[in-house]
Design a protein around this motif. Structure first.
Motif, PDB file in Angstrom:
ATOM      1  N   ALA A 190      34.438 101.668 -28.528  1.00 13.38           N
ATOM      2  CA  ALA A 190      35.104 101.901 -27.380  1.00 13.38           C
ATOM      3  C   ALA A 190      35.603 100.713 -26.417  1.00 13.38           C
ATOM      4  CB  ALA A 190      34.661 102.964 -26.327  1.00 13.38           C
ATOM      5  N   THR A 191      34.656  99.714 -26.157  1.00 18.29           N
ATOM      6  CA  THR A 191      34.547  98.472 -25.573  1.00 18.29           C
ATOM      7  C   THR A 191      35.704  97.826 -26.096  1.00 18.29           C
ATOM      8  OG1 THR A 191      32.287  98.732 -24.997  1.00 18.29           O
ATOM      9  CG2 THR A 191      33.487  96.346 -24.654  1.00 18.29           C
ATOM     10  N   LEU A 192      35.514  97.505 -27.337  1.00 19.45           N
ATOM     11  CA  LEU A 192      36.500  96.607 -27.983  1.00 19.45           C
ATOM     12  C   LEU A 192      38.233  97.201 -27.919  1.00 19.45           C
ATOM     13  CD1 LEU A 192      34.823  95.400 -31.435  1.00 19.45           C
ATOM     14  CD2 LEU A 192      35.097  94.110 -29.208  1.00 19.45           C
ATOM     15  N   LEU A 193      38.221  98.441 -28.085  1.00 15.47           N
ATOM     16  CA  LEU A 193      39.510  99.286 -27.979  1.00 15.47           C
ATOM     17  C   LEU A 193      40.305  98.716 -26.935  1.00 15.47           C
ATOM     18  CD1 LEU A 193      41.798 100.972 -29.290  1.00 15.47           C
ATOM     19  CD2 LEU A 193      40.434 102.760 -28.237  1.00 15.47           C
ATOM     20  N   ILE A 194      39.446  98.886 -25.738  1.00 14.24           N
ATOM     21  CA  ILE A 194      40.070  98.926 -24.295  1.00 14.24           C
ATOM     22  C   ILE A 194      40.233  97.556 -24.108  1.00 14.24           C
ATOM     23  CG2 ILE A 194      39.534  99.368 -21.799  1.00 14.24           C
ATOM     24  CD1 ILE A 194      37.840 101.738 -22.431  1.00 14.24           C
ATOM     25  N   ALA A 195      39.620  96.663 -24.262  1.00 13.92           N
ATOM     26  CA  ALA A 195      39.906  95.089 -24.181  1.00 13.92           C
ATOM     27  C   ALA A 195      41.059  94.565 -24.884  1.00 13.92           C
ATOM     28  CB  ALA A 195      38.637  94.328 -24.684  1.00 13.92           C
ATOM     29  N   TRP A 196      41.267  95.061 -26.065  1.00 17.06           N
ATOM     30  CA  TRP A 196      42.480  94.753 -26.895  1.00 17.06           C
ATOM     31  C   TRP A 196      43.568  95.367 -26.296  1.00 17.06           C
ATOM     32  CZ3 TRP A 196      45.351  98.269 -30.270  1.00 17.06           C
ATOM     33  CH2 TRP A 196      46.345  97.572 -30.917  1.00 17.06           C
ATOM     34  N   GLY A 197      43.488  96.692 -25.711  1.00 13.03           N
ATOM     35  CA  GLY A 197      44.767  97.240 -25.456  1.00 13.03           C
ATOM     36  C   GLY A 197      44.706  97.467 -23.745  1.00 13.03           C
ATOM     37  N   ALA A 198      44.387  96.249 -23.236  1.00 14.74           N
ATOM     38  CA  ALA A 198      44.159  96.379 -21.613  1.00 14.74           C
ATOM     39  C   ALA A 198      45.503  96.655 -21.145  1.00 14.74           C
ATOM     40  CB  ALA A 198      43.810  94.879 -21.262  1.00 14.74           C
ATOM     41  N   ALA A 199      46.875  96.058 -21.592  1.00 12.47           N
ATOM     42  CA  ALA A 199      47.899  96.401 -20.938  1.00 12.47           C
ATOM     43  C   ALA A 199      48.281  97.790 -20.979  1.00 12.47           C
ATOM     44  CB  ALA A 199      49.036  95.410 -21.512  1.00 12.47           C
ATOM     45  N   PHE A 200      47.948  98.478 -21.942  1.00 10.24           N
ATOM     46  CA  PHE A 200      48.287  99.742 -22.137  1.00 10.24           C
ATOM     47  C   PHE A 200      47.405 100.606 -21.261  1.00 10.24           C
ATOM     48  CE2 PHE A 200      47.022 104.145 -24.039  1.00 10.24           C
ATOM     49  CZ  PHE A 200      48.155 104.463 -24.113  1.00 10.24           C
ATOM     50  N   PHE A 201      46.218 100.078 -21.028  1.00 15.01           N
ATOM     51  CA  PHE A 201      45.137 101.014 -20.216  1.00 15.01           C
ATOM     52  C   PHE A 201      45.478 100.807 -18.857  1.00 15.01           C
ATOM     53  CE2 PHE A 201      42.884 101.495 -24.289  1.00 15.01           C
ATOM     54  CZ  PHE A 201      42.540 102.707 -24.470  1.00 15.01           C
ATOM     55  N   SER A 202      45.945  99.413 -18.387  1.00  5.18           N
ATOM     56  CA  SER A 202      46.239  99.229 -16.966  1.00  5.18           C
ATOM     57  C   SER A 202      47.448 100.049 -16.339  1.00  5.18           C
ATOM     58  CB  SER A 202      46.758  97.870 -17.232  1.00  5.18           C
ATOM     59  OG  SER A 202      47.196  97.502 -15.653  1.00  5.18           O
ATOM     60  N   TYR A 205      34.240  96.009 -20.677  1.00  8.26           N
ATOM     61  CA  TYR A 205      32.602  95.393 -20.536  1.00  8.26           C
ATOM     62  C   TYR A 205      31.782  96.256 -19.599  1.00  8.26           C
ATOM     63  CZ  TYR A 205      34.803  91.645 -23.088  1.00  8.26           C
ATOM     64  OH  TYR A 205      35.553  90.998 -23.965  1.00  8.26           O
ATOM     65  N   CYS A 206      32.394  96.759 -18.564  1.00  4.88           N
ATOM     66  CA  CYS A 206      31.616  97.532 -17.683  1.00  4.88           C
ATOM     67  C   CYS A 206      31.385  98.868 -18.132  1.00  4.88           C
ATOM     68  CB  CYS A 206      32.203  97.894 -16.570  1.00  4.88           C
ATOM     69  SG  CYS A 206      31.238  98.734 -14.926  1.00  4.88           S
ATOM     70  N   LEU A 207      32.181  99.327 -19.173  1.00  2.43           N
ATOM     71  CA  LEU A 207      32.012 100.589 -19.618  1.00  2.43           C
ATOM     72  C   LEU A 207      30.821 100.613 -20.622  1.00  2.43           C
ATOM     73  CD1 LEU A 207      32.913 103.232 -20.709  1.00  2.43           C
ATOM     74  CD2 LEU A 207      34.550 102.549 -22.317  1.00  2.43           C
ATOM     75  N   LEU A 246      33.593  96.393  -8.947  1.00  2.00           N
ATOM     76  CA  LEU A 246      33.349  96.575 -10.578  1.00  2.00           C
ATOM     77  C   LEU A 246      32.222  95.708 -11.065  1.00  2.00           C
ATOM     78  CD1 LEU A 246      34.352  97.917 -13.180  1.00  2.00           C
ATOM     79  CD2 LEU A 246      35.777  96.141 -13.635  1.00  2.00           C
ATOM     80  N   ILE A 247      32.163  94.662 -10.623  1.00  2.00           N
ATOM     81  CA  ILE A 247      31.193  93.706 -11.199  1.00  2.00           C
ATOM     82  C   ILE A 247      29.650  93.997 -10.592  1.00  2.00           C
ATOM     83  CG2 ILE A 247      30.290  91.288 -11.088  1.00  2.00           C
ATOM     84  CD1 ILE A 247      32.851  90.306 -10.867  1.00  2.00           C
TER      85      ILE A 247
END
Length: 513
Positions: free
Chosen positions: A112-124, A142-144, A195-196
């Motif tokens: 899940a972490t890698l998927l969101i980081a890879w598709g950051a524009a879509f999830f944004s 990464y927070c996830l 977030l941090i």
């Protein structure tokens, strides 16, 4: 000598996994929650003062997404701990259960972490209705991972009835979040700073709890006979899947109003973030009730499950009725206090920046009370292993929420969205109790009375005060709210708590006699 040392170490490790009684658990929960939520309240007020409404709205959307994604990413397996940890412990197979479920959770977390980081524009675009927050979305990924670790350990230790450890972990997380996030926001008032702080708080508190519990977890006995995978996974994943669906519907239900404000209201992204920031301030105090109910529900489930496993189904019904009635009454009193202090909260503490948040506060309170009570009520269906049916009330709630928002949001803006959510929450809660009743729970008249009472919060302080006067009379002079059985059970809980936490008084009485 070596054998003696190993035996002592093993005994010490197992002692760390000593379960807490129900009375002990309630006392610990109340004491720690009081301090923890006070810290959370202060943190929320300072974030409201130091962040702009737009930045506060962005943090609300970020936090909502994290709460939605964390249980969904692991496909509901940690949600099964409360139901099955005790069962596998009694069979001597707890070690196998933990090893397999933790491996599953770790693999899902990394994916899940890698998927969101890879598709950051879509999830944004999904989260903020804008692709200008790609870097923030990578941080969310990464927070996830830290949040999944925290939620998984909380579920595990709660299932093992180690409430003193869970309380310490959640308390540490709350304190660290306040200290780190507020320090960063003071220097740089942005959503990324919050977030941090949140991610670091979850990570550090989780690692601390893991270090403490690790010796005990290592000393769990090896199973005497292996558990076949075809006997282990189908039952666990069937339960976990419907927990996953329940989590999906529950968190969708919780964010529908804000998502529709972003994507459906016709406002620009900046205007929508501002409105959500206003809404966020109206939820600072009411969400304390939801958090308390979640903790209480998690605390209650292993005890209800233990009663269910020993055939005491009537005891499960009685305990759940009493818990719902007392929780509703306590939340109503708390809500009345919040309404009285509303001018001070929004006019002084929040510096008058959130007038719209003050306007929608009453119905936000009512909706949060109903949602908290609903989260407790669904424990009955989990004990009965009817998780597939437990999703039905949420389906009703999601459908009602979307429909009412489509009707009310365009005409009344944020106020319409809040009213729609509160009404849909009531629909969900009633559907949950009706479903429980169809599967053996005896929902008594006092419980039905107490589920409707929170509506007076939405009408203001005067109707709420009148309702409290009526309930006081009913409690003192009638059995309308609490039955005689309820009063006896409540007296036993109080007596057990006093005996546990007032040893000096008990010793003095014994010496005198």
């Amino acid at each position: 000598m070596k054998s003696s040392n190993e035996t002592a170490a093993k005994a010490s490790g197992k002692n760390r996994l000593r379960t807490d009684t129900f009375a002990t658990s309630v006392f610990i929960l109340l004491a720690v929650t009081l301090v923890q939520r006070t810290v959370g309240f202060g943190r929320g007020i300072l974030l409201g003062r130091w962040l702009s409404p737009e930045e506060l709205g962005q943090w609300d959307l970020t936090y909502s997404f994290l709460l939605l994604a964390a249980p969904l990413a692991v496909l509901g397996v940690p949600g099964s701990f409360g139901r099955y940890a005790e069962q596998f412990r009694q069979r001597g197979q707890l070690r196998t259960f933990l090893k397999r479920s933790m491996l599953w959770t770790s693999i899902c977390c990394v994916a899940a972490t890698l998927l969101i980081a890879w598709g950051a524009a879509f999830f944004s675009d999904i989260i903020f209705n804008s692709q200008q927050h790609v870097n923030l979305t990578v941080g969310i990924a990464y927070c996830l991972a830290a949040i999944i670790l925290h939620h998984t350990l909380t579920a595990l230790l709660t299932a093992m009835r180690l409430y003193r450890v869970v309380s310490a972990m959640t308390f540490a997380q709350s304190m660290l979040f306040a200290i780190v996030a507020l320090t960063l926001v003071w220097r740089s008032p942005t959503t990324a700073s919050v977030l941090i702080g949140y991610g670091l708080a979850c990570l550090i508190s989780s690692l601390g709890a893991l270090v403490w519990a690790w010796p005990g977890l290592r000393e769990i006995d090896q199973p005497q006979e292996s558990v076949a995978h075809n006997e282990f996974w189908p039952k666990l994943l069937r339960f976990a899947f419907f927990v996953w669906v329940s989590n999906l519907l529950s968190h969708l239900f919780a964010i529908i109003d804000r998502s529709m404000l972003v994507h459906y209201s016709g406002m620009s992204p900046a205007e929508a973030w501002d409105q959500i920031g206003q809404y966020h301030t109206s939820r600072i105090v009411p969400m304390l009730l939801v958090s308390f109910a979640d903790l209480l529900g998690g605390l209650l489930l292993p005890h209800l499950s233990a009663d269910w496993e020993t055939g005491k189904k009537e005891e499960v019904s009685k305990r759940l009725n009493l818990t719902l009635k007392l929780t509703s009454l306590g939340m109503l009193c708390f809500g009345a206090a919040v309404l009285v202090t509303r001018p001070f909260l929004f006019g002084v503490l929040l510096e008058g920046k959130y007038a719209l948040g003050a306007t929608v506060l009453p119905w936000t309170l009512a909706g949060c009370v109903w949602f908290g009570l609903y989260s407790i009520s669904q424990n009955y269906m989990w004990c009965a292993e009817k998780t597939r049916l437990a999703t039905v009330p949420l389906m009703w709630g999601v459908g009602a929420n979307v429909t009412l928002n489509l009707i009310l949001l365009p005409q009344f803006g944020l106020y319409g969205a809040v009213l729609a959510t509160a009404s849909a929450t009531f629909v969900c809660f009633v559907a949950s109790l009706r479903l429980n009743g169809q599967h053996g729970m005896q929902v008594d008249a006092g419980t039905w009375l107490m589920i409707g009472v929170p509506a007076v919060l939405g009408l203001g302080i005067i109707p709420t005060a009148l309702a409290l006067l009526g309930l006081t009379f009913a409690l003192l002079a009638t059995n309308l709210v609490l039955t005689e059985t309820d009063r006896r059970d409540l007296a036993k809980v109080v007596a057990a708590a006093l005996a546990k936490f007032m040893p000096s008084r008990r010793a003095t009485s014994a010496a005198t006699s």
